[in-house]
Write a protein that holds these residues in place. Structure first.
Motif: not given
Length: 201
Positions: A106-107, A132-137, A165-171, A183-191
């Protein structure tokens, strides 16, 4: 493990015994990390480069389901093992980029550690597969980028926008700050890409 990683592990082995005395975050700093990471009851936490587990008590106070800590330093993990004998705390001595887990978390938190990795793009790709999707880094420090780069030998933290920018494809990145660095973001559903375990750090 390559020579650079062996050097990192050996360096932190020498610091492990007194790490908590000299470097453990205070309640205020830990609280900021908990809020930035949005730590919630029932969550499963991955702490990357966890050291002696200095953040673990704060996670557990929030009622998380489990904490998994990974660190390349055997000395750091040994100190953590002395403090935590709980069934919901799992400690692994390993290079995070050589790890595999049965389920995503989750985190995922990288606190006071990013400067010790060399390939930030590769690390972000690897960590994306652990969330996981909806989780956070969350990648964070208790200091500003300028302070970290001045204090850590050979450190070159990326600017928050660069790491985002490095995180953006997945967060979906919603935290970008320089002082203190976070720097933090929520995981999207892109594999996430299938990144094989590597010995390059």
């Amino acid at each position: 493990m390559n020579a650079d990683k062996k050097a990192v592990a050996a360096y932190f082995n020498t610091l492990a015994e007194n790490w908590d005395r000299d470097n453990a975050p205070g309640a205020g700093e830990a609280g900021r990390i908990l809020e930035l990471a949005d730590i919630r009851a029932g969550g499963q936490i991955l702490d990357v480069a966890c050291g002696t587990g200095a953040m673990f008590p704060y996670y557990l106070e929030r009622g998380v389901k489990s904490v998994t800590g990974v660190d390349i330093s055997g000395g750091m993990i040994a100190q953590a093992e002395k403090k935590f004998e709980k069934p919901n705390v799992h400690l692994i001595q390993a290079d995070i980029q050589a790890c595999r887990f049965d389920e995503p978390f989750d985190r995922c938190i990288v606190f006071n550690a990013l400067a010790h990795f060399q390939d930030y793009a590769q690390l972000m790709r690897r960590l994306a597969g652990f969330v996981k999707p909806g989780g956070r880094l969350l990648v964070a420090y208790g200091l500003s980028r300028e302070q970290v780069n001045a204090r850590e030998k050979d450190a070159c933290l990326p600017e928050p926008e660069e790491l985002a920018a490095l995180m953006k494809p997945w967060f979906v990145v919603d935290v970008k700050q320089d002082a203190p660095y976070a720097v933090s973001g929520v995981r999207n559903d892109v594999p996430a890409p299938m990144v094989p375990p590597t010995d390059k750090r």
